[in-house]
Design a protein around this motif. Structure first.
Motif, short mmCIF file in Angstrom:
data_model
loop_
_atom_site.label_atom_id
_atom_site.label_comp_id
_atom_site.label_asym_id
_atom_site.label_seq_id
_atom_site.Cartn_x
_atom_site.Cartn_y
_atom_site.Cartn_z
N LEU A 79 1.07 3.52 7.29
CA LEU A 79 -0.37 3.76 7.26
C LEU A 79 -0.83 4.64 8.41
CD1 LEU A 79 -1.66 0.17 6.31
CD2 LEU A 79 -1.49 2.19 4.83
N GLY A 80 -0.08 4.67 9.49
CA GLY A 80 -0.46 5.50 10.63
C GLY A 80 0.10 6.90 10.61
N ARG A 81 0.88 7.25 9.60
CA ARG A 81 1.49 8.57 9.54
C ARG A 81 0.47 9.64 9.19
NH1 ARG A 81 7.07 8.63 6.25
NH2 ARG A 81 6.85 10.81 6.91
N ALA A 85 -3.03 11.24 1.61
CA ALA A 85 -3.17 9.92 0.98
C ALA A 85 -2.23 9.78 -0.21
CB ALA A 85 -4.61 9.70 0.55
N HIS A 86 -2.02 10.85 -0.96
CA HIS A 86 -1.12 10.79 -2.11
C HIS A 86 0.32 10.58 -1.66
CE1 HIS A 86 -4.61 12.91 -3.90
NE2 HIS A 86 -4.30 12.17 -4.95
N LEU A 140 -5.21 1.79 2.42
CA LEU A 140 -4.69 3.12 2.08
C LEU A 140 -5.62 3.82 1.08
CD1 LEU A 140 -0.96 3.86 1.24
CD2 LEU A 140 -2.81 4.99 0.01
N LEU A 141 -6.03 3.09 0.04
CA LEU A 141 -6.88 3.69 -0.99
C LEU A 141 -8.27 4.00 -0.44
CD1 LEU A 141 -5.95 1.50 -4.11
CD2 LEU A 141 -4.98 3.69 -3.38
N ALA A 142 -8.82 3.09 0.37
CA ALA A 142 -10.16 3.32 0.92
C ALA A 142 -10.18 4.56 1.81
CB ALA A 142 -10.61 2.09 1.72
N LYS A 143 -9.15 4.75 2.60
CA LYS A 143 -9.10 5.94 3.44
C LYS A 143 -8.96 7.20 2.59
CE LYS A 143 -6.92 7.77 7.62
NZ LYS A 143 -5.92 7.52 8.68
N GLY A 144 -8.19 7.11 1.50
CA GLY A 144 -8.08 8.25 0.59
C GLY A 144 -9.40 8.62 -0.04
N VAL A 145 -10.21 7.60 -0.38
CA VAL A 145 -11.54 7.86 -0.93
C VAL A 145 -12.42 8.54 0.12
CG1 VAL A 145 -13.65 6.77 -1.79
CG2 VAL A 145 -11.43 5.99 -2.62
N ASP A 146 -12.39 8.03 1.35
CA ASP A 146 -13.21 8.61 2.42
C ASP A 146 -12.83 10.07 2.68
OD1 ASP A 146 -14.51 6.22 2.70
OD2 ASP A 146 -13.30 5.54 4.40
N ASP A 151 -10.89 9.44 -6.29
CA ASP A 151 -12.21 9.42 -6.89
C ASP A 151 -13.15 8.51 -6.09
OD1 ASP A 151 -14.35 9.66 -8.57
OD2 ASP A 151 -13.48 8.53 -10.22
N ALA A 152 -14.35 9.00 -5.82
CA ALA A 152 -15.31 8.25 -5.01
C ALA A 152 -15.76 6.96 -5.68
CB ALA A 152 -16.53 9.13 -4.69
#
Length: 266
Positions: A79-81, A85-86, A140-146, A151-152
């Motif tokens: 998660l820190g890398r 996000a994908h 992980l998914l929440a950070k990808g959304v941000d 998809d938002a």
């Protein structure tokens, strides 16, 4: 000091037993793991193992926790890398799935699942371990959304729960050795499901930019050149230009340019 040293030695002994138990499961399967067989591998007695764990069920549970603690550390590092996000999601899938039919962690999971309904301690342990995977996947998914990678409108909690349930099913098929259910196939199916459950953001296609001013640029440059050479003469009178020359009064040297009627700049 002596008490701390004994506790440290006891912890090292337990970790050694757990590590050896996982290795024995990977090599010979869970059915072949007995207290006496494990004691023989360790060069100790079954009573020594029972001193630390009390029963085989407790030994198996602690072995699973020990294995999951190591995976928790790997998830934290993941998660820190500094990757997209994908890419993180794909690495998460690879970390979750079993390495093959003899994966000791997943062999233990399947064994303990069957005992969970009648064992409160196992049920609590399962919920704690599952909750860690759920929280990390949601993060992980929440950070990808941000970051605009997913998809938002994504329901992070629901999609994470659904994806983990699917991974559990794929992992079980791999460990049971079902036909066509190896790790490679399971990973391919997991990637397909993840792409459907966790879509990329929908962005409208941008219109092609208008090429305004491209055709008019030469004419504009010509007009600017003419204005530079059409400076006021003595008394404020304009200087007559020869057509095409940009020079007052005539051409360059002996070269003459044809006069065009009515061409005058003020």
């Amino acid at each position: 000091m002596a008490g701390a040293a004994r506790r440290r030695d006891g912890q090292i002994a337990q970790e050694r037993m757990l590590e050896e138990a996982m290795a024995a499961i990977a090599e010979d399967g869970l059915a072949a793991l007995t207290m006496s067989a494990l004691a023989e591998r360790l060069g100790t007695s079954g009573g020594h193992i029972l001193y630390y764990f009390g029963s085989k069920d407790r030994l198996l549970l602690e072995a699973l926790r020990w294995s999951e603690d190591r995976l928790t550390a790997e998830r934290t590092e993941l998660l820190g890398r500094r990757v997209t996000a994908h890419r993180k999601l794909d690495l998460f899938l690879q970390l979750y799935l079993p390495r093959g039919p003899r994966d000791p962690r997943w062999t233990l999971w399947i064994e303990l699942w069957a005992r969970t309904p009648s064992n409160d301690q196992l049920r609590t342990a399962q919920q704690d371990i599952d909750g860690g995977w759920q929280r990390d996947l949601e993060a992980l998914l929440a950070k990808g959304v941000d970051q605009g990678r997913f998809d938002a409108a994504l329901d992070v909690g629901a999609r994470a729960s659904e994806l983990l349930a699917l991974l559990d099913g794929l992992s079980t098929r791999v460990v049971l050795g079902q036909r066509g259910a190896d790790r490679t196939e399971a990973l391919a199916r997991a990637r397909t499901a993840a792409a459907l459950l966790i879509p990329r953001p929908l962005t409208p296609k941008a219109p092609a930019p208008e090429r305004r001013g491209a055709a008019a640029a030469p004419a504009t440059r010509t007009a600017q050149a003419r204005m530079r050479h059409a400076r006021p003469g003595p008394g404020g009178a304009g200087v007559r230009l020869r057509a095409g020359s940009g020079m007052p009064g005539g051409g360059l040297g002996s070269r003459r340019w044809p006069r065009r009627r009515g061409l005058r700049c003020r």
